[in-house]
Design a protein around this motif. Structure first.
Motif, PDB file in Angstrom:
ATOM      1  N   ILE A 230      38.262  35.401  20.424  1.00 52.00           N
ATOM      2  CA  ILE A 230      38.470  36.810  20.742  1.00 52.00           C
ATOM      3  C   ILE A 230      39.459  36.881  21.900  1.00 52.00           C
ATOM      4  O   ILE A 230      39.243  36.289  22.962  1.00 52.00           O
ATOM      5  N   ASN A 231      40.569  37.593  21.712  1.00 54.58           N
ATOM      6  CA  ASN A 231      41.651  37.644  22.692  1.00 54.58           C
ATOM      7  C   ASN A 231      41.519  38.845  23.632  1.00 54.58           C
ATOM      8  O   ASN A 231      40.844  39.833  23.284  1.00 54.58           O
ATOM      9  N   PRO A 232      42.165  38.819  24.801  1.00 56.05           N
ATOM     10  CA  PRO A 232      42.101  39.968  25.712  1.00 56.05           C
ATOM     11  C   PRO A 232      42.535  41.286  25.071  1.00 56.05           C
ATOM     12  O   PRO A 232      42.024  42.355  25.421  1.00 56.05           O
ATOM     13  N   CYS A 234      41.720  42.484  22.450  1.00 57.79           N
ATOM     14  CA  CYS A 234      40.602  43.135  21.766  1.00 57.79           C
ATOM     15  C   CYS A 234      40.059  44.302  22.588  1.00 57.79           C
ATOM     16  O   CYS A 234      39.500  45.254  22.028  1.00 57.79           O
ATOM     17  N   GLU A 235      40.261  44.243  23.926  1.00 57.60           N
ATOM     18  CA  GLU A 235      39.783  45.323  24.782  1.00 57.60           C
ATOM     19  C   GLU A 235      40.503  46.636  24.481  1.00 57.60           C
ATOM     20  O   GLU A 235      39.979  47.719  24.783  1.00 57.60           O
ATOM     21  N   ILE A 236      41.671  46.562  23.896  1.00 58.98           N
ATOM     22  CA  ILE A 236      42.439  47.762  23.548  1.00 58.98           C
ATOM     23  C   ILE A 236      42.407  48.029  22.044  1.00 58.98           C
ATOM     24  O   ILE A 236      42.135  49.146  21.597  1.00 58.98           O
ATOM     25  N   TYR A 237      42.671  46.984  21.250  1.00 60.96           N
ATOM     26  CA  TYR A 237      42.806  47.181  19.808  1.00 60.96           C
ATOM     27  C   TYR A 237      41.477  47.124  19.074  1.00 60.96           C
ATOM     28  O   TYR A 237      41.373  47.633  17.951  1.00 60.96           O
ATOM     29  N   GLU A 267      51.195  39.760  16.114  1.00 63.83           N
ATOM     30  CA  GLU A 267      51.583  38.717  17.066  1.00 63.83           C
ATOM     31  C   GLU A 267      50.727  38.757  18.328  1.00 63.83           C
ATOM     32  O   GLU A 267      50.416  37.716  18.921  1.00 63.83           O
ATOM     33  N   ASP A 268      50.355  39.942  18.789  1.00 58.41           N
ATOM     34  CA  ASP A 268      49.487  40.079  19.970  1.00 58.41           C
ATOM     35  C   ASP A 268      48.090  40.474  19.495  1.00 58.41           C
ATOM     36  O   ASP A 268      47.536  41.493  19.866  1.00 58.41           O
ATOM     37  N   SER A 269      47.527  39.623  18.683  1.00 57.72           N
ATOM     38  CA  SER A 269      46.306  39.949  17.936  1.00 57.72           C
ATOM     39  C   SER A 269      45.084  40.130  18.831  1.00 57.72           C
ATOM     40  O   SER A 269      44.993  39.570  19.932  1.00 57.72           O
ATOM     41  N   ALA A 270      44.138  40.896  18.316  1.00 62.26           N
ATOM     42  CA  ALA A 270      42.867  41.087  19.008  1.00 62.26           C
ATOM     43  C   ALA A 270      42.003  39.838  18.906  1.00 62.26           C
ATOM     44  O   ALA A 270      41.194  39.566  19.792  1.00 62.26           O
ATOM     45  N   TRP A 271      42.160  39.106  17.827  1.00 60.00           N
ATOM     46  CA  TRP A 271      41.412  37.854  17.621  1.00 60.00           C
ATOM     47  C   TRP A 271      42.175  36.977  16.652  1.00 60.00           C
ATOM     48  O   TRP A 271      43.017  37.463  15.898  1.00 60.00           O
TER      49      TRP A 271
END
Length: 332
Positions: A230-232, A234-237, A267-271
């Motif tokens: 889970i990428n950072p 994810c806090e937005i998307y 490319e700037d995925s949520a996960w």
């Protein structure tokens, strides 16, 4: 418990070379793609069913390799309303069950499928937040008129051939979490349909895979080792990130049957799907293996590698070392 590899990542190699690669990783199982989204590169399904290749001749390829078949995989959408997709995927599943029976393989992995929203619809519809009564009306159609009759047929076919069908709980399918898995089994009255426990899609839905294993209990037939980070962003998307884009035809996107192809991941995925151990540590994987072992000491767990940051062998090596250490810690 047998640790192995789902062979899709090794489709560029002849079967003997793929088996040697798996053995070199210290693993002993292979799950072989037999149709659906991907072609059956490492198994001659039609020839086996026609009798032009004998089961003994095919199985001889595995003798002395230290690697055995732990299941067939026929992931697709057998309920797809597109006549170029659904019927073919459904027939691939039927053939996979029959060929598994011929070979003495007792597991076939697949997906539940997803129908259109209503009779005559042209595109699958995934209803996951049914606050409007119309969505429940549509689900009644999808489940009771399409999915249940099909899965009753598949359950009977699997029973006839001594095979258990393990459904991957995958988004964009009717069965995507433990409750929908149990709903299918209950509605069908299934004896030979259960779950393939793949943690990756559960992670990003916020589901604890260990608790899911414990909740489903003996309905868990088979397992995958696939990790999610889970990428950072994810806090937005959020996890329901819809920023996929089309891959130009001249870049040869992966086909999904008919005219359907895979889209480009944000490319700037949520996960992201990552190599086993790069999303969740060895301690988690030890708990996961231990939970599976309590249900079935002979459970097969096969690595599915989809981390684009690594090549095929590099990603498999990372996953294999994580799983072997987890198995050691869990004592399984």
């Amino acid at each position: 418990m047998k640790l192995g590899v789902y062979n899709a990542i090794l489709h560029d190699k002849p079967l003997p070379e793929a088996l040697a690669t798996i053995a070199s990783l210290g693993l002993e199982g292979i799950e072989i793609n037999s149709g659906g989204f991907l072609p059956p590169v490492h198994i001659p399904v039609d020839d086996l069913l026609a009798g032009t290749v004998s089961p003994a001749d095919y199985l001889a390829t595995f003798e002395g390799t230290g690697v055995s078949i732990q299941g067939l995989n026929c992931n697709g959408n057998p309920l797809h309303p597109d006549p170029e997709v659904g019927p073919e995927d459904a027939d691939d599943l039927r053939k996979s069950i029959r060929v598994a029976g011929l070979l003495g393989i007792d597991r076939v992995v697949t997906m539940s499928g997803l129908p259109a929203a209503h009779a005559g619809g042209a595109w699958p519809a995934w209803h996951v937040n049914t606050w409007d009564s119309g969505y429940l009306d549509s689900q009644d159609y999808q489940w009771d008129e399409v999915a249940v009759p099909f899965w009753k047929e598949i359950d009977a076919l699997a029973r006839e051939h001594g095979v258990k069908v393990a459904i991957e709980m995958h988004p964009q399918n009717l069965v995507f979490n433990p409750p929908t898995m149990k709903r299918l089994v209950d509605k069908v009255g299934a004896t030979h349909v259960g779950a393939e426990m793949d943690p990756s899609h559960l992670f990003w839905q916020g589901i604890d895979p260990v608790k899911a294993v414990e909740w489903l209990g003996p309905l868990v037939f088979h397992a995958a080792a696939k990790d999610t980070r889970i990428n950072p962003n994810c806090e937005i998307y959020g996890v329901l990130d819809d920023r996929f884009t089309r891959i130009p035809a001249d870049q040869n996107p992966v086909g999904l049957g008919g005219k359907h192809v895979v889209n480009k991941w944000p490319e700037d995925s949520a996960w992201d799907f990552v190599a086993v151990g790069n999303g969740h540590d060895t301690a988690f994987w030890a708990r996961f293996l231990e939970a599976l072992y309590k249900i079935d000491p002979d459970m097969a767990v096969n690595i599915e590698h989809e981390d684009t940051a690594y090549g095929a062998l590099e990603g498999l090596e990372i996953a294999a070392e994580t799983l072997k250490e987890a198995a050691r810690r869990a004592g399984v």
